[in-house]
Design an enzyme around this catalytic site. Sequence first.
Site, PDB file in Angstrom:
ATOM      1  N   ILE A  84       0.826  -1.208   0.000  1.00 25.97           N
ATOM      2  CA  ILE A  84       0.000   0.000   0.000  1.00 25.97           C
ATOM      3  C   ILE A  84       0.863   1.263   0.000  1.00 25.97           C
ATOM      4  O   ILE A  84       0.734   2.112  -0.873  1.00 25.97           O
ATOM      5  CB  ILE A  84      -0.946   0.030   1.225  1.00 25.97           C
ATOM      6  N   SER A  85       1.749   1.384   0.958  1.00 28.05           N
ATOM      7  CA  SER A  85       2.502   2.637   1.044  1.00 28.05           C
ATOM      8  C   SER A  85       3.703   2.459   1.950  1.00 28.05           C
ATOM      9  O   SER A  85       3.816   1.471   2.670  1.00 28.05           O
ATOM     10  CB  SER A  85       1.619   3.742   1.630  1.00 28.05           C
ATOM     11  N   SER A  86       4.580   3.427   1.884  1.00 24.44           N
ATOM     12  CA  SER A  86       5.670   3.431   2.848  1.00 24.44           C
ATOM     13  C   SER A  86       5.798   4.831   3.398  1.00 24.44           C
ATOM     14  O   SER A  86       5.363   5.803   2.788  1.00 24.44           O
ATOM     15  CB  SER A  86       6.974   3.003   2.184  1.00 24.44           C
ATOM     16  N   GLY A  87       6.343   4.903   4.556  1.00 24.97           N
ATOM     17  CA  GLY A  87       6.522   6.217   5.179  1.00 24.97           C
ATOM     18  C   GLY A  87       7.748   6.174   6.051  1.00 24.97           C
ATOM     19  O   GLY A  87       8.555   5.254   5.957  1.00 24.97           O
ATOM     20  N   THR A  88       7.864   7.180   6.912  1.00 28.23           N
ATOM     21  CA  THR A  88       9.022   7.212   7.790  1.00 28.23           C
ATOM     22  C   THR A  88       9.040   6.009   8.723  1.00 28.23           C
ATOM     23  O   THR A  88      10.081   5.580   9.175  1.00 28.23           O
ATOM     24  CB  THR A  88       9.026   8.491   8.635  1.00 28.23           C
ATOM     25  N   TYR A  89       7.853   5.482   8.997  1.00 29.62           N
ATOM     26  CA  TYR A  89       7.741   4.403   9.982  1.00 29.62           C
ATOM     27  C   TYR A  89       8.118   3.045   9.408  1.00 29.62           C
ATOM     28  O   TYR A  89       8.575   2.158  10.104  1.00 29.62           O
ATOM     29  CB  TYR A  89       6.298   4.335  10.477  1.00 29.62           C
ATOM     30  N   GLY A  90       7.883   2.839   8.093  1.00 28.98           N
ATOM     31  CA  GLY A  90       8.070   1.526   7.508  1.00 28.98           C
ATOM     32  C   GLY A  90       7.140   1.334   6.335  1.00 28.98           C
ATOM     33  O   GLY A  90       6.909   2.289   5.572  1.00 28.98           O
ATOM     34  N   ASP A 109      -0.264  14.120  15.178  1.00 31.50           N
ATOM     35  CA  ASP A 109       0.018  14.051  13.737  1.00 31.50           C
ATOM     36  C   ASP A 109      -1.266  13.901  12.930  1.00 31.50           C
ATOM     37  O   ASP A 109      -1.339  13.083  12.020  1.00 31.50           O
ATOM     38  CB  ASP A 109       0.996  12.916  13.429  1.00 31.50           C
TER      39      ASP A 109
END
Lengths: 306, 420
Positions: free
Chosen positions: B22-28, B162
């Site tokens: 689905i997606s990636s971000g700063t978290y993983g 956030d």
Amino acid sequence: MAANYWDSTQAKHFTYTKSELASLRSSLLYNSNNNNNNNANKHPPLPETRHLAIYMQTHLTKFARRQTNIRQQALATAQIYLKRFYLCVDLRKTNPYLLMATALYLACKMEETPLHIRLMLGEAARQWPELGVSETGRLGECEFALISTLRSRLILHHPYRSLGELQGVFGLGTEEQGLAHSIINDSFATDLALLYPPHIIAITAIFLAVVLRPTGGLPAGLAAHSSSPAVSSSAAQSALAGFGGLKQSGPKLGKLVDWLAESKVDMEAIVDATQEMVSLYECWEGYSERAVREAITKMMREGAVK
Amino acid sequence: MDATPYAPQRHINDHYDIVGFISSGTYGRVYKAVSRRTPNQPAPVVKHPSGRTIEAFAIKKFKPDKEGAELQYTGISQSAIREMALCTELSHPALIHLVEIILESKCIFMVFEYAEHDLLQIIHHHSLLPRTPIPASTLRSCMYQLLSGLLYLHQNWVIHRDLKPANIMVTSSGAIKIGDLGLARLFYKPLHALFSGDKVVVTIWYRAPELLLGSRHYTPAIDLWAVGCIFAELMSLRPIFKGEEAKQDSKKAVPFQRNQMGKIGEVLGLPRKSEWPLLQAMPEYPNLQTVSMHNPSVNRPVTLQKWYRNTIVNSNYHVQTSPPPDDSALDLLKKLLEYDPLKRLTAEQALKHPYFLGADGTGKPPGSDCFEGLATKYPARKVSTEAHEIATGSLPGTKRSGLPDDSLLRGPPQKKMRDG
């Protein structure tokens, strides 16, 4: 949750009856003994349970206060993590010093006062030469095990908050407040936090503090001394006696008793918790740190041979 | 001897089939998954506490904290610990539901109930040409559910820190689910000032003025400012205060966000002592004077009133088929985008605002399906299916300001995920 103890995972998943605790512990011993049939000697005997609890409590407290300046709240959180963990895992299969360091490491993060993993391990190795772990990876691995065993239920409710809220209600003085605080600290050497909601423990501590203080039975500075109990056994005994007759019934005690009578607080729980504390202080008199340390060392050594 | 006889009780691949990335971000990274099906056995049914069946899952895999040749345990990040603990403890209809957490092979997998949409995706859909406004009824229900979830968080002493459209999920049945609690934290009698833990919180466009001005002791009111920004964005389909973030310099000092403060000032004008008595006590107060030198338009602000009128006019509302919100929306917006955090509406007050009560004449608050009565259907979330193994070959934990996403890539399976 944070606002409501009754909806918390602590209330729902980590509050037991005494018989539940006993059967959890005995099944843990039974399983480990049966899983090791190849070993004739089976597991080495555990140190006496209560003394072991006092040992862990005093050692963690010393570590937190003297070496790393960890706050009381984080210390309390670590203590509960350990109690919960050892309801699921046999102590003899673990390195208790590594578990103590890991519980503190995790608790500090949870209470938003993190310490670096390297610092934590270094200090732990200094405090406990028996630790025998020098790679941070081992602590990190142990953290995984701890969180997994606790099923990520890491948010806790401690009696300190209730104490703060009730302080005004009962008009506690600084000394009584301090004494009650120390009694709560001592309570982590008992099962009380696994048996009762935090406010019961807070009220018990207040009760003991109010009953004991006017008798003057407390050597000054004893409560502040981290590795000694806050209350002497004989003083605690007299407090218990005071419960029935309320002989020393001062104005504060009278107010406390009236308040308890009117409130819906579970009195049976308070009486039982008071008894637990009294017997803790009794037990503390026969406690020898050295004996427990040697027992743990022996246990760890024999575990390693296996 | 071994520290702990630890073996994970559950393995991620025994229980879930990954559908895609689905997606990636700063978290993983986040993957979509379904219960594992085997040829002989039907997939197990996972139930939500409310009784409904959970059809699909979003699995959030925490990315490693440090990069190294050899995988090892480095300690789980504070952010991951917070999210794990809070999601385990909290439960509310307007909060994303955590199914379980699996710790396995040095990775952390948080398994959530899947949500088909999020507010950012809905905003994007409406901003495609020809632009169409988000229907007033959807807007009202979204805001009401969002505020209900936020009230629950605040009552439980949790500040989200956030909130933004991308972090607010919407299920296919129109239920709002607040997600991503990686920055959220308890604020009941903190042992240290909130500021000392995380120097920077909230994505810049949604960051409250007291944070921009360096407040050390902020409150849940920062979440309400973000809600105000989201409300405005749902109406105009673009961020209301779209500033540029000043990057932290090498000295690790937190810079003053002059550009962002200017963007707010362009609409609201700069804050004044008369409206915000504690303004002068803000650490960055001296810097506030420099904003107008760089951005003179703060001296002739648009005003929220005019911003609102322009938005309504430019939004292609249709009087018969899709009427605009009434003016109580403007009043609510003004009270959320209030400079003084002490005067800003709380979640509880906002839920009682006339905007939610009388607008459709029934006097009833909006329902829990924000799509109710809509003819249009929103497109499903994009899920890339090219490569979707959940590799366990990386480290646990993350810092919010972690590594660039590509640094996770290690072997061929992960490489394919990047391409997909």
